[in-house]
Design a protein around this motif. Structure first.
Motif, PDB file in Angstrom:
ATOM      1  N   VAL A  94      66.993  87.602  85.821  1.00  0.00           N
ATOM      2  CA  VAL A  94      68.087  88.553  86.014  1.00  0.00           C
ATOM      3  C   VAL A  94      68.539  89.084  84.661  1.00  0.00           C
ATOM      4  O   VAL A  94      68.833  88.316  83.743  1.00  0.00           O
ATOM      5  CB  VAL A  94      69.273  87.895  86.739  1.00  0.00           C
ATOM      6  CG1 VAL A  94      70.425  88.886  86.895  1.00  0.00           C
ATOM      7  CG2 VAL A  94      68.840  87.376  88.104  1.00  0.00           C
ATOM      8  N   GLY A  95      68.548  90.405  84.554  1.00  0.00           N
ATOM      9  CA  GLY A  95      69.058  91.044  83.350  1.00  0.00           C
ATOM     10  C   GLY A  95      70.378  91.717  83.646  1.00  0.00           C
ATOM     11  O   GLY A  95      70.489  92.476  84.614  1.00  0.00           O
ATOM     12  N   LYS A  96      71.418  91.444  82.825  1.00  0.00           N
ATOM     13  CA  LYS A  96      72.742  92.031  83.005  1.00  0.00           C
ATOM     14  C   LYS A  96      72.991  92.996  81.859  1.00  0.00           C
ATOM     15  O   LYS A  96      73.044  92.610  80.697  1.00  0.00           O
ATOM     16  CB  LYS A  96      73.814  90.945  83.058  1.00  0.00           C
ATOM     17  CG  LYS A  96      73.621  89.964  84.213  1.00  0.00           C
ATOM     18  CD  LYS A  96      74.679  88.876  84.223  1.00  0.00           C
ATOM     19  CE  LYS A  96      74.465  87.916  85.398  1.00  0.00           C
ATOM     20  NZ  LYS A  96      75.491  86.851  85.420  1.00  0.00           N
ATOM     21  N   ILE A  97      73.135  94.281  82.217  1.00  0.00           N
ATOM     22  CA  ILE A  97      73.256  95.336  81.221  1.00  0.00           C
ATOM     23  C   ILE A  97      74.672  95.897  81.230  1.00  0.00           C
ATOM     24  O   ILE A  97      75.164  96.364  82.263  1.00  0.00           O
ATOM     25  CB  ILE A  97      72.248  96.465  81.494  1.00  0.00           C
ATOM     26  CG1 ILE A  97      70.826  95.887  81.501  1.00  0.00           C
ATOM     27  CG2 ILE A  97      72.379  97.573  80.467  1.00  0.00           C
ATOM     28  CD1 ILE A  97      69.768  96.867  81.940  1.00  0.00           C
ATOM     29  N   ASN A  98      75.299  95.841  80.055  1.00  0.00           N
ATOM     30  CA  ASN A  98      76.648  96.394  79.903  1.00  0.00           C
ATOM     31  C   ASN A  98      76.519  97.842  79.459  1.00  0.00           C
ATOM     32  O   ASN A  98      76.087  98.144  78.345  1.00  0.00           O
ATOM     33  CB  ASN A  98      77.434  95.584  78.863  1.00  0.00           C
ATOM     34  CG  ASN A  98      78.895  95.973  78.816  1.00  0.00           C
ATOM     35  OD1 ASN A  98      79.247  97.146  78.896  1.00  0.00           O
ATOM     36  ND2 ASN A  98      79.762  94.979  78.668  1.00  0.00           N
ATOM     37  N   LEU A  99      76.868  98.755  80.343  1.00  0.00           N
ATOM     38  CA  LEU A  99      76.725 100.172  80.048  1.00  0.00           C
ATOM     39  C   LEU A  99      77.748 100.661  79.026  1.00  0.00           C
ATOM     40  O   LEU A  99      77.551 101.716  78.411  1.00  0.00           O
ATOM     41  CB  LEU A  99      76.858 100.990  81.341  1.00  0.00           C
ATOM     42  CG  LEU A  99      75.802 100.707  82.417  1.00  0.00           C
ATOM     43  CD1 LEU A  99      76.117 101.486  83.696  1.00  0.00           C
ATOM     44  CD2 LEU A  99      74.409 101.070  81.920  1.00  0.00           C
ATOM     45  N   SER A 100      78.821  99.910  78.826  1.00  0.00           N
ATOM     46  CA  SER A 100      79.861 100.323  77.893  1.00  0.00           C
ATOM     47  C   SER A 100      79.435 100.133  76.444  1.00  0.00           C
ATOM     48  O   SER A 100      79.642 101.015  75.606  1.00  0.00           O
ATOM     49  CB  SER A 100      81.158  99.550  78.152  1.00  0.00           C
ATOM     50  OG  SER A 100      81.636  99.812  79.457  1.00  0.00           O
TER      51      SER A 100
END
Length: 230
Positions: A94-100
């Motif tokens: 699982v990859g969690k990407i912070n768009l901010s």
């Protein structure tokens, strides 16, 4: 003696007449049905050459049917084996990407129980449902959507995208040339100059501002400015 000779002559005459009748019947059939014997001859010849007796045909047909059944079963089994599904041994990344801020957090997690046994299309349906109804904990973290980026029976890769609300910046109230100055949270960047004289504040508040009084957000800052500005 004469009686015996008469019997013999009668039997001989009867035999000759039977033979003549049979020959005449055969000739008549050949005349009226000329192709009958040809077809029978051809069938006998064909069966002799190819060994296709009734018994052999039955065996051959039975063998062909059995062979077809086995082949069909193998095709079905092969088709089933070609469709990969998620198992308990599948690596679930699982990859969690912070768009901010563009940061990415990656890690391996346990395969969700409800995903075990799913093929690619079924998993996509589950992820689509997840997008429509994400858990409350995900919404609090700024969850926007989830997508499948890789799928095999050995490895599944999921990407989750987040866009958390920016945390409110705090401020520090400090003093310069007897006036209260508002600094950003880094204590180096001036956010605002005020006309509030330090000496006009209570002694306790003066001590707090001299030490650097922390203000959590803009609302708290403006409440202070409204209270002590002239």
């Amino acid at each position: 003696m004469k009686f015996i000779k008469r019997i013999s002559l009668f039997l001989l005459t009867a035999g000759l007449m039977f033979g003549a009748g049979s020959y005449a019947t055969l000739k008549a059939e050949q005349f009226f049905y000329p192709n009958k014997y040809e077809r029978e001859k051809d069938e006998i010849t064909y069966n002799t050459v190819h060994g296709n007796s009734n018994g052999e045909n039955d065996i051959e047909n039975s063998s062909d049917t059995s062979s077809d059944t086995v082949d069909e079963k193998r095709v079905i089994e092969a088709a089933m084996e070609e469709i990969p599904v998620i198992t308990a041994d599948t690596v679930y990344l699982v990859g969690k990407i912070n768009l901010s801020d563009g940061t990415i957090e990656e890690g391996e997690e346990a395969v969700p129980v409800k995903y075990i046994g799913l093929d690619r299309s079924s998993l996509l349906e589950e992820l689509e449902e997840y997008n429509k109804n994400p858990p409350l904990s995900e919404l609090k973290n700024g969850f926007t959507n989830i997508e499948l980026t890789a799928f095999s029976k050995d490895r599944v890769v999921i990407c989750k995208y987040y866009e958390p609300e920016p945390e409110e910046e705090g401020f520090y109230l400090m003093v310069a040339d007897h006036f209260v100055i508002v600094y950003k949270e880094d204590k180096r960047t001036i956010y605002m100059n005020t006309d509030i004289l330090l000496e006009n504040l209570s002694s306790q508040l003066q001590e707090e501002i001299i030490a650097g009084k922390y203000v959590e957000n803009e609302q708290e800052l403006y409440n202070f400015l409204e209270s002590y500005s002239s």
